[in-house]
Design a protein around this motif. Sequence first.
Motif, PDB file in Angstrom:
ATOM      1  N   PHE A 296      68.719 -81.748 -39.062  1.00 19.64           N
ATOM      2  CA  PHE A 296      69.076 -81.457 -40.452  1.00 19.64           C
ATOM      3  C   PHE A 296      69.311 -82.753 -41.219  1.00 19.64           C
ATOM      4  O   PHE A 296      68.820 -82.924 -42.340  1.00 19.64           O
ATOM      5  N   SER A 297      70.057 -83.671 -40.621  1.00 17.90           N
ATOM      6  CA  SER A 297      70.349 -84.952 -41.269  1.00 17.90           C
ATOM      7  C   SER A 297      69.064 -85.728 -41.543  1.00 17.90           C
ATOM      8  O   SER A 297      68.864 -86.244 -42.651  1.00 17.90           O
TER       9      SER A 297
ATOM     10  N   TRP B   8      74.331 -85.368 -47.044  1.00 17.72           N
ATOM     11  CA  TRP B   8      73.854 -84.576 -45.913  1.00 17.72           C
ATOM     12  C   TRP B   8      73.090 -85.435 -44.917  1.00 17.72           C
ATOM     13  O   TRP B   8      73.126 -85.184 -43.719  1.00 17.72           O
ATOM     14  N   GLY B   9      72.383 -86.441 -45.405  1.00 24.18           N
ATOM     15  CA  GLY B   9      71.668 -87.346 -44.507  1.00 24.18           C
ATOM     16  C   GLY B   9      72.604 -88.200 -43.670  1.00 24.18           C
ATOM     17  O   GLY B   9      72.246 -88.665 -42.597  1.00 24.18           O
ATOM     18  N   GLY B  10      73.814 -88.396 -44.150  1.00 24.09           N
ATOM     19  CA  GLY B  10      74.783 -89.201 -43.416  1.00 24.09           C
ATOM     20  C   GLY B  10      75.730 -88.401 -42.555  1.00 24.09           C
ATOM     21  O   GLY B  10      76.743 -88.937 -42.085  1.00 24.09           O
ATOM     22  N   LEU B  11      75.446 -87.137 -42.322  1.00 23.18           N
ATOM     23  CA  LEU B  11      76.322 -86.323 -41.474  1.00 23.18           C
ATOM     24  C   LEU B  11      76.436 -86.893 -40.064  1.00 23.18           C
ATOM     25  O   LEU B  11      77.501 -86.875 -39.456  1.00 23.18           O
ATOM     26  N   ILE B  12      75.341 -87.365 -39.547  1.00 21.82           N
ATOM     27  CA  ILE B  12      75.296 -87.981 -38.224  1.00 21.82           C
ATOM     28  C   ILE B  12      74.965 -89.452 -38.435  1.00 21.82           C
ATOM     29  O   ILE B  12      74.144 -89.807 -39.264  1.00 21.82           O
ATOM     30  N   THR B  13      75.590 -90.298 -37.675  1.00 15.03           N
ATOM     31  CA  THR B  13      75.417 -91.740 -37.890  1.00 15.03           C
ATOM     32  C   THR B  13      74.202 -92.285 -37.135  1.00 15.03           C
ATOM     33  O   THR B  13      74.311 -93.179 -36.319  1.00 15.03           O
ATOM     34  N   TRP B  14      73.033 -91.747 -37.402  1.00 14.86           N
ATOM     35  CA  TRP B  14      71.819 -92.293 -36.802  1.00 14.86           C
ATOM     36  C   TRP B  14      71.227 -93.390 -37.673  1.00 14.86           C
ATOM     37  O   TRP B  14      70.388 -94.158 -37.220  1.00 14.86           O
ATOM     38  N   LEU B  15      71.688 -93.472 -38.919  1.00 11.21           N
ATOM     39  CA  LEU B  15      71.251 -94.543 -39.818  1.00 11.21           C
ATOM     40  C   LEU B  15      72.366 -95.583 -39.939  1.00 11.21           C
ATOM     41  O   LEU B  15      73.547 -95.247 -39.855  1.00 11.21           O
ATOM     42  N   PRO B  16      72.006 -96.846 -40.184  1.00 11.15           N
ATOM     43  CA  PRO B  16      73.051 -97.862 -40.380  1.00 11.15           C
ATOM     44  C   PRO B  16      73.767 -97.647 -41.711  1.00 11.15           C
ATOM     45  O   PRO B  16      73.313 -96.901 -42.578  1.00 11.15           O
ATOM     46  N   SER B  17      74.873 -98.329 -41.869  1.00 10.81           N
ATOM     47  CA  SER B  17      75.665 -98.171 -43.095  1.00 10.81           C
ATOM     48  C   SER B  17      74.927 -98.708 -44.322  1.00 10.81           C
ATOM     49  O   SER B  17      75.256 -98.334 -45.454  1.00 10.81           O
ATOM     50  N   SER B  18      73.930 -99.565 -44.136  1.00  6.59           N
ATOM     51  CA  SER B  18      73.184-100.095 -45.276  1.00  6.59           C
ATOM     52  C   SER B  18      72.432 -98.993 -46.018  1.00  6.59           C
ATOM     53  O   SER B  18      72.210 -99.101 -47.228  1.00  6.59           O
TER      54      SER B  18
ATOM     55  N   SER C 182      61.766 -95.538 -40.551  1.00  3.64           N
ATOM     56  CA  SER C 182      60.799 -95.969 -39.542  1.00  3.64           C
ATOM     57  C   SER C 182      61.457 -96.725 -38.391  1.00  3.64           C
ATOM     58  O   SER C 182      60.984 -96.657 -37.259  1.00  3.64           O
ATOM     59  N   ILE C 183      62.540 -97.423 -38.646  1.00  5.69           N
ATOM     60  CA  ILE C 183      63.198 -98.182 -37.577  1.00  5.69           C
ATOM     61  C   ILE C 183      64.190 -97.317 -36.797  1.00  5.69           C
ATOM     62  O   ILE C 183      64.249 -97.379 -35.571  1.00  5.69           O
ATOM     63  N   TYR C 184      64.961 -96.499 -37.484  1.00  4.53           N
ATOM     64  CA  TYR C 184      66.089 -95.830 -36.846  1.00  4.53           C
ATOM     65  C   TYR C 184      65.886 -94.343 -36.556  1.00  4.53           C
ATOM     66  O   TYR C 184      66.813 -93.686 -36.098  1.00  4.53           O
TER      67      TYR C 184
END
Length: 163
Positions: free
Chosen positions: A92-93, A23-33, A77-79
């Motif tokens: 939600f993500s 669910w946290g990866g629904l939107i790509t606001w975080l890097p793939s790491s 904290s970064i993204y």
Amino acid sequence: MQIIQANRLVQAIVLVHWLLTTWGGLITWLPSSYAWGNYTILALGVWAVAQRDSVDAILMFFTGLLLTILTDIIHISIYYPVIPSLTDTVRFSAGMVIFSLLLKPISCFLAYQMYRERGGEYAFNLGFLHVGQDRSAYQSIDTPEPPRPYPDVASKPGPPLPY
């Protein structure tokens, strides 16, 4: 019976964190790491479920959970998106990522308890720093000391001194 209940607990931890990471990866606001790190740790959790008696599997899962707490804090904290008008999906993500981070210390505590139940010992040794149980004074009953045919001359007191 105890191992089966502990195994179900590991399954629940893996399932909850898998769902929150997805669910946290629904939107790509975080890097793939973020996804790679969390899914790798969840794979270690699946290994801990498959190998019910393995101390190594649950220890690696526990250590990985500890490391992902640190990496999740850095990622958030970064993204974290700072635009004033966030969509509901982004909120939600982000909420699921933060909720997963808040649950990880509880999951670490439970994984540590399972590590202890599987026979793991609390021992931390960096050479100069040692924390844990000192077992050097204990004698193993599996391998008793062989009997000595002669008395130990070095520990015997010397002859009495003349008057």
